[in-house]
Structure formats: C-alpha cells, structure tokens
Design an enzyme around this catalytic site. Structure first.
Site, PDB file in Angstrom:
ATOM      1  N   ASP A 176     -51.491 -16.975 -45.076  1.00 35.51           N
ATOM      2  CA  ASP A 176     -51.252 -16.179 -46.508  1.00 35.51           C
ATOM      3  C   ASP A 176     -50.031 -16.134 -47.004  1.00 35.51           C
ATOM      4  O   ASP A 176     -49.023 -15.308 -46.766  1.00 35.51           O
ATOM      5  CB  ASP A 176     -51.771 -14.624 -46.080  1.00 35.51           C
ATOM      6  N   ASP A 213     -47.663  -7.929 -45.558  1.00 31.80           N
ATOM      7  CA  ASP A 213     -48.150  -6.422 -45.917  1.00 31.80           C
ATOM      8  C   ASP A 213     -48.997  -6.053 -44.961  1.00 31.80           C
ATOM      9  O   ASP A 213     -49.309  -4.860 -44.859  1.00 31.80           O
ATOM     10  CB  ASP A 213     -48.722  -6.595 -47.323  1.00 31.80           C
TER      11      ASP A 213
HETATM   12  N1  AAT Z   1     -51.179 -10.526 -48.904  1.00 29.41           N
HETATM   13  C1  AAT Z   1     -51.045 -11.007 -49.895  1.00 29.41           C
HETATM   14  C2  AAT Z   1     -49.830 -11.342 -50.348  1.00 29.41           C
HETATM   15  C3  AAT Z   1     -49.411 -12.658 -50.453  1.00 29.41           C
HETATM   16  S1  AAT Z   1     -47.959 -12.470 -49.397  1.00 29.41           S
HETATM   17  C4  AAT Z   1     -47.279 -13.823 -49.073  1.00 29.41           C
HETATM   18  C5  AAT Z   1     -46.062 -13.596 -48.040  1.00 29.41           C
HETATM   19  O1  AAT Z   1     -45.699 -14.890 -47.257  1.00 29.41           O
HETATM   20  C6  AAT Z   1     -44.862 -12.799 -48.246  1.00 29.41           C
HETATM   21  O2  AAT Z   1     -44.870 -11.440 -47.708  1.00 29.41           O
HETATM   22  C7  AAT Z   1     -43.572 -13.803 -48.121  1.00 29.41           C
HETATM   23  O3  AAT Z   1     -42.631 -13.394 -47.682  1.00 29.41           O
HETATM   24  C8  AAT Z   1     -44.241 -14.660 -47.021  1.00 29.41           C
HETATM   25  N2  AAT Z   1     -43.673 -16.079 -46.864  1.00 29.41           N
HETATM   26  C9  AAT Z   1     -43.017 -16.629 -47.755  1.00 29.41           C
HETATM   27  N3  AAT Z   1     -42.640 -17.842 -47.180  1.00 29.41           N
HETATM   28  C10 AAT Z   1     -42.728 -17.768 -45.831  1.00 29.41           C
HETATM   29  C11 AAT Z   1     -42.420 -18.623 -44.656  1.00 29.41           C
HETATM   30  N4  AAT Z   1     -41.926 -19.772 -44.920  1.00 29.41           N
HETATM   31  N5  AAT Z   1     -42.870 -18.205 -43.749  1.00 29.41           N
HETATM   32  C12 AAT Z   1     -43.528 -16.919 -43.409  1.00 29.41           C
HETATM   33  N6  AAT Z   1     -43.802 -16.274 -44.288  1.00 29.41           N
HETATM   34  C13 AAT Z   1     -43.432 -16.639 -45.564  1.00 29.41           C
HETATM   35  C14 AAT Z   1     -49.658 -13.898 -50.942  1.00 29.41           C
HETATM   36  C15 AAT Z   1     -49.396 -13.930 -52.433  1.00 29.41           C
HETATM   37  C16 AAT Z   1     -50.202 -14.751 -52.995  1.00 29.41           C
HETATM   38  C17 AAT Z   1     -49.643 -14.858 -54.746  1.00 29.41           C
HETATM   39  C18 AAT Z   1     -50.438 -15.962 -55.614  1.00 29.41           C
HETATM   40  N7  AAT Z   1     -49.723 -16.164 -56.809  1.00 29.41           N
END
Ligand code: AAT
EC number: 2.5.1.16
Length: 292
Positions: free
Chosen positions: A159, A89
């Site tokens: 994150d 994001d």
């Molecule tokens: N910034 C607050 C929102 C998040 S985003 C978590 C991000 O991690 C998502 O965009 C997802 O696509 C990404 N993601 C998931 N797995 C991987 C991976 N293996 N490698 C790279 N990116 C990844 C956090 C929300 C927290 C929710 C709590 N309940």
C-alpha cells in the site's frame, strides 16, 4: 490555486488537479520523509495528504483499502501470514483483520508520523492497529523485505504512495524480486499500481518485470476512487510458483456481515462480483497489458 480549496498538483498528472473545498486545516507537520497534512473537507470528510498528494479521505477510503486487501486475500484458500508495506494509516490492517485464518500481520511503514496522525485524526481507519495479530515496524519497506531471507508470507500487500519520494524503490524490479523470495509457494502479492488513464508507462514496466519474476499468474485489476488522480487506481496481482492462483475467481469469499472484523461493521465496497469484475480492462489498457 483557488483560495479555500485544496488542489492536488503534481508532475505525475500534468495539466489537471482535482480540488476539494477545505473547511479547516487540522494538522500540518514535516516528518523526516515528507510533509503531512490533515484537513476537514466539505464533501469527503477528513483528508490525509502527504507531500501534496491525497492518501485517503474518510468517504472513499473503503474502495481502495477493501480492494487492495481482499483481492489478494480472497484469492487464496487459507492466508495465515500477511505483510503490509506502507499503509501507515492502518486501513489495510483493518481489512486484513476481517480474515479469521490470518495468524500474523506484519506492517512496515517508513513514516511514524503517518501512524501517529492517523491514530489521532482517523480512528475508524487506524482501528486496524488494535488487532492483536499486528506487529508494527517503522522503517523502509525495501530494507525490511531484503532482511526476510525465507519464504515466509502467504500474502504481501504493498500500500504505497506514488513513485516520487520515499516510495520510488517500491516500483522497481529489485523490490519485486525481494517480494517473490519472501512469499511461500502459491503466495500472492498485491501492489498499488497507479492509473490506466495516467500511468500506462509505469504499469507497462511493472507488468514486464512481474512476468519475469513471478512464475504463477500476473494480473492487473482496478477500482474507482473518486479522490485519487483520474478517479481510478489499479493493482498488480501476482502469485509465485506453487498451487495455482486464479485471481479472477475468489476461492475464499468474505461474508458481507463478516463477524471477524474488529471494527466498522460490514464491508462497504468489496463483494465477490466486483472482485471478478476488477480484472476486466478497457481495450486500450488490455492491449498493452496482455502484450507483455
Ligand atoms: N492507505 C492509503 C494510503 C496510501 S499510504 C502510502 C504509505 O506508504 C504512506 O504512509 C507512506 O509513508 C508509505 N511509504 C512510502 N514509501 C515507503 C517505503 N519505502 N517503505 C514503507 N512505507 C513507505 C497510498 C496512497 C496512494 C496514492 C495514490 N495517488
């Protein structure tokens, strides 16, 4: 399920589901990795949902993004190279950009659709991408870190979404080992580490692994985010062997009216007092975490 309301139902928090009143669904799509949805809520602004789980709302995203970023970056004197895993994001990028010492910001997000949707519907969050120090890599964070063979980063921020789905490996020991290798001596990591009310078993495992891997300090901190399950979320903060890092006493404070930010004016949530307070744990959690 109540018509006109979004309820966050998941086996990760059985028997409870926080709900928000939906004014309008703005986007629904399916990427290679997950279902992506954006809706306008009545009381929390726009909401980003992945596989039925709230990732952020406009109203309370500051609490999470500022804490996950400034807890690590304000704990070391002069962060220069920063890696963000997940965080598509752009909110963490926006916060990293407040630090004038930073020269390079790499981000590895698995899902290009999250980036595109955020740029379209959450411009005040995705504004982080406008910082010229940012390089975006679309790919799996696990593979990205494996490919980092030298001690490169001063800080790594994970994150990540919850450990059901594409983020599962981001909670496992080999991933923490690659993080430690990619960090410089005295470098720091901060990872999304779930809720003390719901996930003590996950936290216990992470803390145990981190004590084995990180030879500097190992700490758990937490903050309040009303739209995350149980209303709180935690962070695992560790440092590698090298110059000692005392996470509880920030050595690199951010000025409330920080002028280096590309965006959004002053900090909304983070300050040096809440930084130190974030490491104070309720007794039930302290007992478990300190015993590791
Ligand atoms: N910034 C607050 C929102 C998040 S985003 C978590 C991000 O991690 C998502 O965009 C997802 O696509 C990404 N993601 C998931 N797995 C991987 C991976 N293996 N490698 C790279 N990116 C990844 C956090 C929300 C927290 C929710 C709590 N309940």
């Amino acid at each position: 399920v109540i018509p006109g309301w979004f309820s966050e139902i998941s086996p990760m928090w059985p028997g409870e589901a926080h709900s928000l009143k939906v004014e309008k669904i703005l986007f629904q799509g399916k990427s290679e990795y997950q279902n992506v949805m954006v809706f306008q809520s009545l009381s929390y602004g726009k909401v980003l949902v992945l596989d039925g789980v709230i990732q952020l709302t406009e109203r309370d995203e500051c609490a999470y993004q500022e804490m996950i970023t400034h807890l690590p970056l304000c704990s070391i004197p002069n962060p220069k190279k920063v890696l963000v895993i997940g965080g598509g994001d752009g909110g963490v990028l926006r916060e990293v950009s407040r630090h004038s010492s930073v020269e390079q910001i790499d981000i590895c997000e698995i899902d290009g659709m999250v980036v595109d949707v955020s740029k379209q519907y959450f411009p005040d969050v995705a504004v982080g991408y406008e910082d010229p120090r940012v390089t975006l890599h679309i790919g799996d964070g696990v593979a990205f870190l494996k490919a980092v063979t030298e001690a490169t980063y001063d800080a790594i921020i994970v994150d990540s979404s919850d450990p059901i789905g594409p983020a599962q490996e981001l909670f496992e020991k080999p991933f923490f080992e690659s993080i430690a290798k990619a960090l410089r001596p005295g470098g720091v990591v901060c990872t999304q580490a779930e809720s003390i009310w719901l996930h003590m078993h996950i936290i216990e495992d992470i803390v145990t692994n981190c004590h084995q891997i990180f030879k500097g300090s190992v700490n758990y901190a937490w903050t309040t985010v009303p739209t995350y399950p149980s209303g709180v979320i935690g962070f695992m903060l560790c440092s590698t062997e090298g110059p000692p890092v005392d996470f509880k006493h920030p050595v690199n404070p951010l000025d409330a009216n920080n002028s280096h930010s590309m965006v959004n004016g002053p900090l909304k949530f983070y300050n040096s007092e809440i930084h130190s307070a974030a490491f104070c744990l309720p007794s039930f959690a302290k007992k478990v975490i300190d015993s590791k």
